[in-house]
Write a protein that holds these residues in place. Structure first.
Motif, PDB file in Angstrom:
ATOM      1  N   TRP A  89      -1.537  21.841 -27.646  1.00  0.00           N
ATOM      2  CA  TRP A  89      -1.304  20.615 -28.411  1.00  0.00           C
ATOM      3  C   TRP A  89      -2.606  19.870 -28.673  1.00  0.00           C
ATOM      4  O   TRP A  89      -2.761  19.210 -29.716  1.00  0.00           O
ATOM      5  N   ALA A 208      11.117  24.531 -21.836  1.00  0.00           N
ATOM      6  CA  ALA A 208      11.218  23.499 -22.863  1.00  0.00           C
ATOM      7  C   ALA A 208      10.672  22.161 -22.356  1.00  0.00           C
ATOM      8  O   ALA A 208      10.034  21.416 -23.112  1.00  0.00           O
ATOM      9  N   SER A 209      10.902  21.863 -21.083  1.00  0.00           N
ATOM     10  CA  SER A 209      10.365  20.628 -20.494  1.00  0.00           C
ATOM     11  C   SER A 209       8.840  20.644 -20.523  1.00  0.00           C
ATOM     12  O   SER A 209       8.191  19.644 -20.869  1.00  0.00           O
ATOM     13  N   ASN A 212       7.582  20.065 -24.129  1.00  0.00           N
ATOM     14  CA  ASN A 212       7.730  18.704 -24.623  1.00  0.00           C
ATOM     15  C   ASN A 212       6.879  17.718 -23.836  1.00  0.00           C
ATOM     16  O   ASN A 212       6.429  16.708 -24.396  1.00  0.00           O
ATOM     17  N   ARG A 215       3.692  18.051 -25.394  1.00  0.00           N
ATOM     18  CA  ARG A 215       3.734  17.430 -26.721  1.00  0.00           C
ATOM     19  C   ARG A 215       3.437  15.943 -26.640  1.00  0.00           C
ATOM     20  O   ARG A 215       2.905  15.359 -27.599  1.00  0.00           O
ATOM     21  N   SER A 302      11.384  15.827 -38.248  1.00  0.00           N
ATOM     22  CA  SER A 302      10.126  15.426 -37.601  1.00  0.00           C
ATOM     23  C   SER A 302       9.185  14.785 -38.612  1.00  0.00           C
ATOM     24  O   SER A 302       8.521  13.784 -38.320  1.00  0.00           O
ATOM     25  N   SER A 325       6.531   9.629 -30.020  1.00  0.00           N
ATOM     26  CA  SER A 325       6.643   9.744 -28.567  1.00  0.00           C
ATOM     27  C   SER A 325       8.082   9.538 -28.102  1.00  0.00           C
ATOM     28  O   SER A 325       8.539  10.211 -27.173  1.00  0.00           O
ATOM     29  N   ALA A 328       9.880  12.720 -28.632  1.00  0.00           N
ATOM     30  CA  ALA A 328       9.446  13.706 -27.636  1.00  0.00           C
ATOM     31  C   ALA A 328      10.006  13.387 -26.254  1.00  0.00           C
ATOM     32  O   ALA A 328      10.369  14.295 -25.494  1.00  0.00           O
ATOM     33  N   ALA A 331      13.489  14.631 -26.180  1.00  0.00           N
ATOM     34  CA  ALA A 331      13.506  16.083 -26.033  1.00  0.00           C
ATOM     35  C   ALA A 331      13.198  16.491 -24.603  1.00  0.00           C
ATOM     36  O   ALA A 331      13.834  17.409 -24.049  1.00  0.00           O
ATOM     37  N   LEU A 332      12.248  15.811 -23.971  1.00  0.00           N
ATOM     38  CA  LEU A 332      11.926  16.111 -22.573  1.00  0.00           C
ATOM     39  C   LEU A 332      13.112  15.806 -21.671  1.00  0.00           C
ATOM     40  O   LEU A 332      13.454  16.597 -20.773  1.00  0.00           O
ATOM     41  N   GLY A 380      16.503  13.461 -29.936  1.00  0.00           N
ATOM     42  CA  GLY A 380      15.690  14.453 -29.239  1.00  0.00           C
ATOM     43  C   GLY A 380      16.476  15.200 -28.186  1.00  0.00           C
ATOM     44  O   GLY A 380      16.315  16.414 -28.005  1.00  0.00           O
ATOM     45  N   ILE A 384      17.089  19.394 -28.353  1.00  0.00           N
ATOM     46  CA  ILE A 384      16.652  20.303 -27.296  1.00  0.00           C
ATOM     47  C   ILE A 384      17.846  20.950 -26.613  1.00  0.00           C
ATOM     48  O   ILE A 384      17.758  22.062 -26.088  1.00  0.00           O
TER      49      ILE A 384
END
Length: 477
Positions: A89, A208-209, A212, A215, A302, A325, A328, A331-332, A380, A384
């Motif tokens: 990133w 995935a965690s 993100n 990210r 996005s 943010s 993101a 998503a996290l 988000g 995810i």
């Protein structure tokens, strides 16, 4: 004694429904075909347990958000992934700024760079999945990661020495996309070889965690370092060094603890075989179709964050960064929630996809900027949830010798929608404004979920009719 006998014959949940025999009676050809299809998705240990009558020795996945990290090989893989994702990133942020610097702020050049990075996945993604089936995955990953590190190092040296030109970035983006054709399906299908089926859902969610989290952290760190070091070149060099963490982890893994299938021998028609395999399996077709339709509008959503923040709510650069943010962070959070699940269900997949469409619509109608920011968090989470549920479902359903090709198809549909959906909704946003583009994107996402369900049922009925015809022909013979 009765309780002991019941305990001895108890099977884990993943094996209780394996058909084929019922109280000593054979179910016939259809039953054997179904049993073989389900048995293809089991690991070697599970099959051996079934055949030997000791299926109860295969443990069920235990609870815990970070349970996959108990696995030594996956622990190495995850640590290397965190470092590499942050570096990736940082490089992505530096690459965008470098293109703008070299082209005097050309948005077209920035779009071309992104297109060149995704184009190879569209053209050659299926072949990359076939290579993942044909060769051992760990050495293949080491080669791919090494080549990516060399690319980052080369670009960093060109920038630091003042020799970088915009066409260098184009070449790097295209070559990086070529490598990703092999690296992405190989990396994703390698996870089950480390943790097994019982912890696959958890490992996919933790991956995935990591992505993100990087990210959120990577661009922020890159912004500070670019300002402090006076240029984008060091970010490429930092990313080149970060590949050392991945390569070290892969090299230190215990090969004896990996459950790798036998490599697929070279033969004609293997790509067509992979496509037919997916079409004949509704449990594979549904998540792949859902992801295909949702991915059409993921990238456009996005991109719409910038349009909504600046054109609708009049937010500055710092506020736009806050909106990105918040998405993101959602998503996290969704990835961490997914890490607690043992196995996703089709209802979760469909519900997550439908929720993402709904939240697209709601964010497009948000009256105030604070409300828009808050709504980005559940959006988000929903997105995810779709990605982790689909990824896990596909890997659990695919047989080991087909997993690379199936993941190649999955990656293809996941990345292939952006070049179609993003320009389409961008055109709608130009005509009717950003709100209209976001709302229509949400409506089309919901329509896509319905279309995925209908297509799966239609193709599934045809496949079932074909199986019945085969069984009837065999019975008549």
């Amino acid at each position: 004694m009765g309780a002991v006998r019941r305990a001895e014959t108890r099977r884990p949940h993943s094996l209780r429904a394996v058909p084929g025999k019922k109280r000593g009676k054979t179910l016939g050809l259809r039953g054997r075909l179904r049993r073989r299809r389900i048995a293809e998705t089991a690991t070697a240990d599970e099959l051996q347990a079934v055949e030997s009558g000791t299926a109860q020795t295969v443990p069920e996945a235990q609870g815990g958000m970070f349970r996959s990290l108990r696995n030594y090989n996956y622990r190495l893989f995850a640590i290397g992934g965190v470092v590499s994702n942050v570096g990736g990133w940082m490089q992505r942020t530096a690459q965008d700024l470098l293109v703008l610097d070299l082209t005097n702020g050309s948005a077209v050049a920035l779009g071309v760079t992104t297109a060149l990075q995704f184009l190879p996945l569209l053209l050659f993604g299926l072949w990359g999945g076939m290579l993942a089936d044909r060769y051992p995955k760990r050495p293949l990953l080491m080669v791919a990661q090494s080549l990516m590190g060399v690319l980052a190092l080369t670009m960093g040296l060109l920038v630091v020495t003042g020799n970088a030109q915009f066409w260098h970035v184009y070449v790097m983006a295209f070559v990086l996309g070529l490598i990703s054709c092999v690296e992405v399906p190989t990396r994703q299908s390698f996870v089950v070889e480390m943790v097994g089926r019982k912890d696959l859902a958890n490992a996919v969610a933790l991956n995935a965690s990591s992505f993100n989290l990087a990210r959120v952290v990577g661009p922020a760190v890159a912004g500070v370092l670019i300002s402090a070091l006076g240029g984008t070149g060091p970010m490429f060099l930092v990313n080149a060094v970060s590949f050392g963490a991945v390569l070290s982890g892969l090299a230190l893994m215990r090969a004896s603890e990996l459950t790798a299938p036998d490599p697929l021998p070279r033969a004609k028609g293997q790509l067509r075989e992979g496509l037919r395999y997916v079409l004949d399996r509704p449990d594979l077709l549904l998540p792949i179709l859902v992801v295909a339709f949702v991915s059409l509008f993921t990238q456009s959503f996005s991109m719409s964050i910038a349009l909504m923040a600046r054109q609708v709510f009049g937010a500055g650069a710092s506020s736009f960064g806050l909106a990105s943010s918040m998405f993101a962070v959602g998503a996290l959070g969704g990835a961490l929630l997914a890490a607690r699940r043992v196995r996703p269900s089709p209802k979760l997949l469909i519900g997550g996809a439908a929720s993402f469409g709904v939240f697209q619509i709601v964010t497009g109608l948000a009256p105030w900027y604070p409300a828009y920011l808050l709504l980005l968090i559940p959006a988000g989470v929903a997105l995810i949830t779709v990605n982790t549920a689909a990824n896990t479902s596909v890997q659990l359903a695919a047989s080991p010798e087909m997993r690379g090709r199936v993941m190649g198809i999955y990656v293809l549909v996941m990345t292939g929608g952006a070049p179609i959906g993003a320009p389409l909704l961008g055109w709608v946003a130009d005509l009717g404004g950003p709100r209209m583009g976001v709302v229509i994107g949400g409506v089309l996402s919901l329509v896509g979920v319905g279309a995925a369900i209908m297509l799966t049922r239609t193709i599934g009925r045809r496949s079932h009719a074909a199986v019945r015809g085969t069984a009837a022909a065999a019975a008549g013979a």
